[in-house]
Design a protein around this motif. Structure first.
Motif, short mmCIF file in Angstrom:
data_model
loop_
_atom_site.label_atom_id
_atom_site.label_comp_id
_atom_site.label_asym_id
_atom_site.label_seq_id
_atom_site.Cartn_x
_atom_site.Cartn_y
_atom_site.Cartn_z
N GLU A 1 0.84 -1.19 0.00
CA GLU A 1 0.00 0.00 0.00
C GLU A 1 0.88 1.24 0.00
O GLU A 1 1.86 1.32 0.75
CB GLU A 1 -0.89 -0.02 1.25
N PHE A 2 0.55 2.20 -0.84
CA PHE A 2 1.30 3.45 -0.86
C PHE A 2 0.33 4.62 -0.96
O PHE A 2 -0.79 4.49 -1.45
CB PHE A 2 2.32 3.48 -2.00
N ALA A 3 0.79 5.77 -0.48
CA ALA A 3 -0.04 6.98 -0.49
C ALA A 3 0.73 8.10 -1.15
O ALA A 3 1.85 8.43 -0.75
CB ALA A 3 -0.41 7.37 0.94
N ILE A 4 0.13 8.70 -2.16
CA ILE A 4 0.76 9.82 -2.86
C ILE A 4 -0.33 10.59 -3.59
O ILE A 4 -1.36 10.02 -3.98
CB ILE A 4 1.83 9.33 -3.86
N ASN A 5 -0.11 11.89 -3.78
CA ASN A 5 -1.06 12.74 -4.50
C ASN A 5 -0.78 12.63 -5.99
O ASN A 5 0.12 13.29 -6.52
CB ASN A 5 -0.92 14.18 -4.02
N ALA A 6 -1.56 11.81 -6.67
CA ALA A 6 -1.31 11.52 -8.09
C ALA A 6 -1.52 12.73 -8.98
O ALA A 6 -1.02 12.77 -10.11
CB ALA A 6 -2.21 10.38 -8.55
#
Length: 364
Positions: A216-221
């Motif tokens: 799982e990863f979190a980033i503002n695409a």
């Protein structure tokens, strides 16, 4: 149902203090002052529109602007005032600094001064408060320079410019379905849940550990067109799933409330990226080193995770200004180390991935 076998935060701090027979108790008292501020903010957040504190701060509801160039919410200003009022009087602090204040806050002359500095983001994620997304308060405790302690002089910006490795404590309060306090005093990470009947934080998550691996990863695409090549490479490989070089599927998350992102990762693993990008070359990143990156970085590393700029360990960065911004990557250790390796050996982003290809939704 009330469970009497759990330790309170006060009990926990007393047990920690017993490890240091010469301790005065000032440090514990400061932490309890901070958590009292968090309880008050939790109450204000819980009332929402009923409390009359939603929306932008004045003038005329158009919003005042803080040193970061951001429109302040009413709860930003209220939370900042609560932190000051609950901590400045006790004699434990030599001074404090906040994301919402241009300059360090001096302890008023009528109060004694102590040996510690407090830095804080009074309400992280406040841009989402009007849509009822979880928000929180982030804080860090530093030891005041000896010159400040000896002289009793007012604090200046340089007194706060200490690397993350010097932090004595760091934590955050999360105002969500339950109010939680996550705290490290340099010996692991523990989680406390606010018991609404007792008004006490109870130890519910002892010795939290971040799993070293994740899917799982979190980033503002939406910023993908500004990412540097190592970040594009990492995200592309995650999106390629089982058929790609990683050989497994990943989920992507983005809450836009960093304290909520950090809590999710702390509870179940993952990696968060708000890296340096090319959107504004004058800014080496978006997040605040003293108020966000350092305290969250300490928490992650004390829980067995890793925090980095992408290029170097976050805890070793020497601050150069009170409101310095920086790129931040944190979470599961093996993923953060992979991202660091990609920065040392940058690779060109591949064309043809469905999300970031030249004909995709996010094309340059």
């Amino acid at each position: 149902m009330l469970q009497t076998n759990r330790s309170t935060l006060t009990q926990f701090l007393i047990e920690e203090r017993r490890r240091f027979p010469g301790a005065t108790g000032d440090f514990n008292a400061l932490i309890l002052d901070v958590t009292l501020a968090c309880k008050a903010i939790a109450s204000a957040v819980a009332y929402g529109e009923l409390g009359g504190a939603m929306g932008n701060h004045a003038p005329d509801a158009g919003g005042s602007v803080n040193v970061q160039g951001e429109t302040q919410k009413k709860l930003d200003v209220l939370s900042n005032e609560v932190f000051i009022q609950r901590t400045e009087w006790s004699g434990h602090l030599a001074g404090m600094a906040s994301e919402e204040m241009d300059l360090p806050h001096q302890i008023p002359a009528q109060y004694p001064r102590g040996h510690y500095l407090l830095v804080f983001d009074p309400l992280d994620g406040s841009s989402n408060i009007d849509v009822n997304v979880s928000v929180g308060s982030i804080f860090s405790v530093l030891r005041a320079p000896q010159a400040v302690i000896d002289s009793g002089r007012d604090v200046v910006e340089a007194d706060f410019l200490q690397p993350g490795a010097t932090q004595m404590a760091a934590g955050y309060a999360l105002y969500g379905p339950t109010t939680m306090l996550i705290l490290t005093v340099g010996r692991g990470v523990n989680g406390f849940t606010l018991d609404p009947n007792l008004g006490e934080f109870m130890l519910t998550h002892p010795d939290i550990k971040v799993p070293p691996d994740t899917q799982e990863f979190a980033i503002n695409a939406s910023n993908s067109r500004f990412w540097e090549a190592p970040v594009k490479r990492y995200v592309d490989e995650c999106l390629a799933g089982k058929t790609g070089p990683r050989g497994k599927d990943f989920n992507m998350r983005w809450i836009a409330s960093m304290v909520a992102e950090a809590h999710r990762i702390l509870m179940r693993g993952g990696v968060f990226l708000y890296p340096r990008d090319t959107k504004d070359p004058s800014k080496p990143g978006r997040l605040r080193l003293l108020y966000e990156a350092n305290p969250v970085g300490m928490i992650m590393e004390q829980a067995g995770g890793r925090a980095s700029t992408g290029r170097e360990p976050m805890m070793g960065v020497l601050p150069t200004s009170l409101h310095q911004r920086i790129g931040l990557v944190f979470g599961s250790k093996n993923e953060v180390e992979r991202i660091e390796r990609y920065h040392r050996e940058p690779a060109q982003a591949k064309e043809g991935e469905p999300l970031f290809a030249s004909r995709s939704l996010f094309r340059d």
